[in-house]
Design an enzyme around this catalytic site. Sequence first.
Site, PDB file in Angstrom:
ATOM      1  N   PHE A 128       6.523   2.045  -4.283  1.00 39.13           N
ATOM      2  CA  PHE A 128       7.918   2.255  -3.854  1.00 39.13           C
ATOM      3  C   PHE A 128       8.474   3.639  -4.214  1.00 39.13           C
ATOM      4  CE2 PHE A 128       7.634  -2.420  -4.199  1.00 39.13           C
ATOM      5  CZ  PHE A 128       7.999  -2.758  -2.904  1.00 39.13           C
TER       6      PHE A 128
ATOM      7  N   HIS B 185      11.425  -9.129   0.692  1.00 36.37           N
ATOM      8  CA  HIS B 185      11.053  -7.719   0.547  1.00 36.37           C
ATOM      9  C   HIS B 185      12.274  -6.836   0.779  1.00 36.37           C
ATOM     10  CE1 HIS B 185       8.877  -3.934   1.338  1.00 36.37           C
ATOM     11  NE2 HIS B 185       7.894  -4.484   0.647  1.00 36.37           N
TER      12      HIS B 185
ATOM     13  N   ASP C 241       0.851  -1.189   0.000  1.00 41.91           N
ATOM     14  CA  ASP C 241       0.000   0.000   0.000  1.00 41.91           C
ATOM     15  C   ASP C 241       0.887   1.240   0.000  1.00 41.91           C
ATOM     16  OD1 ASP C 241       0.800  -0.115   2.689  1.00 41.91           O
ATOM     17  OD2 ASP C 241      -1.155   0.483   3.454  1.00 41.91           O
TER      18      ASP C 241
ATOM     19  N   TYR D  85       2.939   4.777   0.732  1.00 35.65           N
ATOM     20  CA  TYR D  85       3.580   5.380   1.901  1.00 35.65           C
ATOM     21  C   TYR D  85       2.538   6.219   2.643  1.00 35.65           C
ATOM     22  CZ  TYR D  85       8.030   4.264  -0.445  1.00 35.65           C
ATOM     23  OH  TYR D  85       9.092   3.624  -1.060  1.00 35.65           O
TER      24      TYR D  85
END
Length: 223
Positions: A78, A188, A65, A67
């Site tokens: 990202f 991740h 989701d 920031y």
Amino acid sequence: MELSLPSDWRKILSNEIQKPYFYALQEALSLEYKENTCFPPEELIFSAFENCSFSNIKVVIIGQDPYHGEGEANGLSFSVNNGVRIPPSLRNINRELCDDLSSIFLPSTGNLEHWAKQGVLLLNATLTVRKDSPNSHKHLKWNVFTDAVIQKISDEKENVVFLLWGGFAHKKGAKIDRSKHLVLESGHPSPMSANQGKWFGNKHFSQTNDYLKAKGLSTITWL
């Protein structure tokens, strides 16, 4: 709130955006954005689609989701706007990118729009979030919509590279047809995962370009 996809995506997803859950999603978002500070700004919610047409897709990177800090989310997974401090996960992405491509110069900005313009769909599973409250819009059924997006790409495209970083993205990509697409998985890039040896050294950027080149497609200029 009336969510408006770019025309090519609206055509591809015409059945999906006419389903009852999508109308309910728009109504819920209207209330959320009215009563709370939410990100990204309304006009950037579909930025991933506006910057990468369906016909141009070569790579899909799936985030969770947006920031949730002030001024960070810009609608691309990202990514942050020019001038915004680069978040920890993106710093690790940049480190791996430079190691993979043997560059000594780290990117000076966290804005990944130049990836999107080349055919990289930077897709968050949930496209909105409340300020300072990660996963706060998980209940709004964004996942149903983004699952449909991934399914459409898998069904109607060929030779797309899917980069699945972390357990959440792995699950999100479970239905991708791996007989006609390349799926690359790793941990991740968040500090916790990266520091456990699950991120660095995956060489996803060079592997992506090797695959695209082998398929006769133009490669991504990552740096």
